[in-house]
Design a protein around this motif. Sequence first.
Motif, PDB file in Angstrom:
ATOM      1  N   UNK A  45      -6.587  29.696 -47.159  1.00  0.00           N
ATOM      2  CA  UNK A  45      -6.590  30.772 -46.176  1.00  0.00           C
ATOM      3  C   UNK A  45      -5.850  32.014 -46.663  1.00  0.00           C
ATOM      4  N   UNK A  46      -4.694  31.838 -47.292  1.00  0.00           N
ATOM      5  CA  UNK A  46      -3.880  32.986 -47.718  1.00  0.00           C
ATOM      6  C   UNK A  46      -4.557  33.757 -48.843  1.00  0.00           C
ATOM      7  N   UNK A  47      -5.267  33.073 -49.724  1.00  0.00           N
ATOM      8  CA  UNK A  47      -5.887  33.744 -50.864  1.00  0.00           C
ATOM      9  C   UNK A  47      -7.194  34.438 -50.490  1.00  0.00           C
ATOM     10  N   UNK A  48      -7.556  34.432 -49.245  1.00  0.00           N
ATOM     11  CA  UNK A  48      -8.815  35.057 -48.853  1.00  0.00           C
ATOM     12  C   UNK A  48     -10.013  34.247 -49.303  1.00  0.00           C
ATOM     13  N   UNK A  49      -9.869  32.947 -49.329  1.00  0.00           N
ATOM     14  CA  UNK A  49     -10.921  31.994 -49.674  1.00  0.00           C
ATOM     15  C   UNK A  49     -11.368  32.076 -51.137  1.00  0.00           C
ATOM     16  N   UNK A  50     -10.464  32.523 -52.027  1.00  0.00           N
ATOM     17  CA  UNK A  50     -10.765  32.559 -53.458  1.00  0.00           C
ATOM     18  C   UNK A  50     -10.247  31.331 -54.194  1.00  0.00           C
ATOM     19  N   UNK A  51      -9.184  30.771 -53.716  1.00  0.00           N
ATOM     20  CA  UNK A  51      -8.548  29.617 -54.359  1.00  0.00           C
ATOM     21  C   UNK A  51      -8.454  28.493 -53.353  1.00  0.00           C
ATOM     22  N   UNK A  52      -8.201  27.295 -53.652  1.00  0.00           N
ATOM     23  CA  UNK A  52      -7.933  26.682 -54.939  1.00  0.00           C
ATOM     24  C   UNK A  52      -9.179  26.487 -55.802  1.00  0.00           C
ATOM     25  N   UNK A  53     -10.354  26.274 -55.214  1.00  0.00           N
ATOM     26  CA  UNK A  53     -11.574  26.162 -56.019  1.00  0.00           C
ATOM     27  C   UNK A  53     -12.543  27.232 -55.524  1.00  0.00           C
ATOM     28  N   UNK A  54     -12.737  28.284 -56.302  1.00  0.00           N
ATOM     29  CA  UNK A  54     -13.663  29.321 -55.845  1.00  0.00           C
ATOM     30  C   UNK A  54     -15.113  28.830 -55.878  1.00  0.00           C
ATOM     31  N   UNK A  55     -15.888  29.313 -54.945  1.00  0.00           N
ATOM     32  CA  UNK A  55     -17.315  29.006 -54.961  1.00  0.00           C
ATOM     33  C   UNK A  55     -17.739  27.853 -54.063  1.00  0.00           C
ATOM     34  N   UNK A  56     -16.803  27.052 -53.605  1.00  0.00           N
ATOM     35  CA  UNK A  56     -17.217  25.952 -52.731  1.00  0.00           C
ATOM     36  C   UNK A  56     -16.884  26.249 -51.272  1.00  0.00           C
ATOM     37  N   UNK A  57     -16.411  27.427 -51.013  1.00  0.00           N
ATOM     38  CA  UNK A  57     -16.114  27.974 -49.678  1.00  0.00           C
ATOM     39  C   UNK A  57     -15.406  26.973 -48.778  1.00  0.00           C
ATOM     40  N   UNK A  58     -16.006  26.614 -47.663  1.00  0.00           N
ATOM     41  CA  UNK A  58     -15.334  25.801 -46.652  1.00  0.00           C
ATOM     42  C   UNK A  58     -15.113  24.354 -47.090  1.00  0.00           C
TER      43      UNK A  58
END
Length: 79
Positions: A45-58
Amino acid sequence: MARSRTPEDEGASRVEGEEAPNAAWFKPVMVGLMLLGLVWILVYYISGQQYPIPGITAWNLAIGLGIALIGFLMTTRWR
């Protein structure tokens, strides 16, 4: 002549096995999994949905909740 086992004998041995303490690693792993799941979700949530694994979204939420759930399920075995 062999002595026959009574129901009291069987009950006494079960109680001793149920009251055995957990291994020394159990509590740190249990708490660690709950905290890791929480940190995973917070980072998502804090990273703006970029981390911990980008690309798998929710699915990051599902991973974080799954990790925390394993820790919470371990609490049922804690003595």
